[in-house]
Each structure stands twice: as structure tokens, then as C-alpha cells.
Design a protein around this motif. Structure first.
Motif, PDB file in Angstrom:
ATOM      1  N   ALA A 165       0.828  -1.206   0.000  1.00  0.00           N
ATOM      2  CA  ALA A 165       0.000   0.000   0.000  1.00  0.00           C
ATOM      3  C   ALA A 165       0.865   1.260   0.000  1.00  0.00           C
ATOM      4  N   VAL A 166       1.906   1.276   0.819  1.00  0.00           N
ATOM      5  CA  VAL A 166       2.795   2.441   0.864  1.00  0.00           C
ATOM      6  C   VAL A 166       3.508   2.620  -0.476  1.00  0.00           C
ATOM      7  N   SER A 167       3.942   1.514  -1.080  1.00  0.00           N
ATOM      8  CA  SER A 167       4.605   1.586  -2.382  1.00  0.00           C
ATOM      9  C   SER A 167       3.666   2.129  -3.455  1.00  0.00           C
TER      10      SER A 167
ATOM     11  N   ALA B  58       2.010   9.137  -6.183  1.00  0.00           N
ATOM     12  CA  ALA B  58       2.444  10.507  -5.918  1.00  0.00           C
ATOM     13  C   ALA B  58       3.488  10.951  -6.940  1.00  0.00           C
ATOM     14  N   MET B  59       4.416  10.070  -7.279  1.00  0.00           N
ATOM     15  CA  MET B  59       5.432  10.421  -8.286  1.00  0.00           C
ATOM     16  C   MET B  59       4.797  10.655  -9.649  1.00  0.00           C
ATOM     17  N   GLU B  60       3.851   9.813 -10.025  1.00  0.00           N
ATOM     18  CA  GLU B  60       3.164   9.998 -11.309  1.00  0.00           C
ATOM     19  C   GLU B  60       2.404  11.323 -11.342  1.00  0.00           C
ATOM     20  N   LEU B  61       1.707  11.640 -10.277  1.00  0.00           N
ATOM     21  CA  LEU B  61       0.967  12.907 -10.231  1.00  0.00           C
ATOM     22  C   LEU B  61       1.925  14.095 -10.306  1.00  0.00           C
TER      23      LEU B  61
ATOM     24  N   GLY C 201       4.542  18.770 -15.977  1.00  0.00           N
ATOM     25  CA  GLY C 201       4.723  18.741 -17.426  1.00  0.00           C
ATOM     26  C   GLY C 201       5.913  17.909 -17.868  1.00  0.00           C
ATOM     27  N   PHE C 202       6.322  16.969 -17.039  1.00  0.00           N
ATOM     28  CA  PHE C 202       7.474  16.132 -17.336  1.00  0.00           C
ATOM     29  C   PHE C 202       7.296  15.367 -18.649  1.00  0.00           C
ATOM     30  N   TYR C 203       6.138  14.770 -18.849  1.00  0.00           N
ATOM     31  CA  TYR C 203       5.919  13.950 -20.040  1.00  0.00           C
ATOM     32  C   TYR C 203       5.939  14.785 -21.316  1.00  0.00           C
ATOM     33  N   ASP C 204       5.448  16.012 -21.254  1.00  0.00           N
ATOM     34  CA  ASP C 204       5.496  16.894 -22.418  1.00  0.00           C
ATOM     35  C   ASP C 204       6.947  17.223 -22.782  1.00  0.00           C
ATOM     36  N   LYS C 205       7.761  17.505 -21.778  1.00  0.00           N
ATOM     37  CA  LYS C 205       9.169  17.821 -22.022  1.00  0.00           C
ATOM     38  C   LYS C 205       9.901  16.621 -22.605  1.00  0.00           C
ATOM     39  N   VAL C 206       9.641  15.440 -22.066  1.00  0.00           N
ATOM     40  CA  VAL C 206      10.305  14.231 -22.554  1.00  0.00           C
ATOM     41  C   VAL C 206       9.898  13.939 -23.993  1.00  0.00           C
TER      42      VAL C 206
END
Length: 71
Positions: free
Chosen positions: A12-14, A20-23, A29-34
Motif C-alpha cells: 500500500a505504501v509503495s 504521488a510520483m506519477e501525479l 509537465g514532465f511527459y510533455d518535455k520528454v
């Protein structure tokens, strides 16, 4: 199982950390930059200049070509 509750807590913690990292990546805008960087990289790799550099930096090119030729 003896430690089933412990494994469920870790899972559950994982899952919460991963979400949280995905959000965070979506929010910043990480995915747009990549996507932009990857398209620029592919455009550069397919250019004539990049192909010439790639061929010039491979000193074993002719040896590899000769090895592939059937005798």
C-alpha cells in the motif's frame, strides 16, 4: 501466511508513493518535455550530419563489412 499484514502495508505504501510520483510528473509537465526531447533526438539521429558523424566514429566499419561478406 505469517507476515501477510506486513506485506500488505508495504504494498500500500509503495502504491501511494508511485501514484504521488506519477501525479508530480503529470503536474510539472514532465511527459510533455520528454516527448519534445525524444522527437528532437530522433530528428537529429535521422539527419545526414548525424549519419556522417556515426560513420566517421566507427573505425571498425570496414572490418565488420568484410567479415560479413561470404567467402
Amino acid at each position: 501466511m505469517k507476515f501477510a499484514d506486513w506485506y500488505l502495508k508495504i504494498a500500500a505504501v509503495s502504491a501511494v508513493c508511485g501514484a504521488a510520483m506519477e501525479l508530480f510528473m503529470i503536474h510539472t509537465g514532465f511527459y510533455d518535455k520528454v516527448t519534445v526531447l525524444e522527437s528532437e533526438k530522433r530528428a537529429w539521429e535521422s539527419s545526414r550530419e548525424a549519419q556522417a558523424i556515426k560513420e566517421a566514429l566507427n573505425p571498425w566499419r570496414k572490418i565488420d563489412e568484410e567479415a560479413k561478406k561470404p567467402s
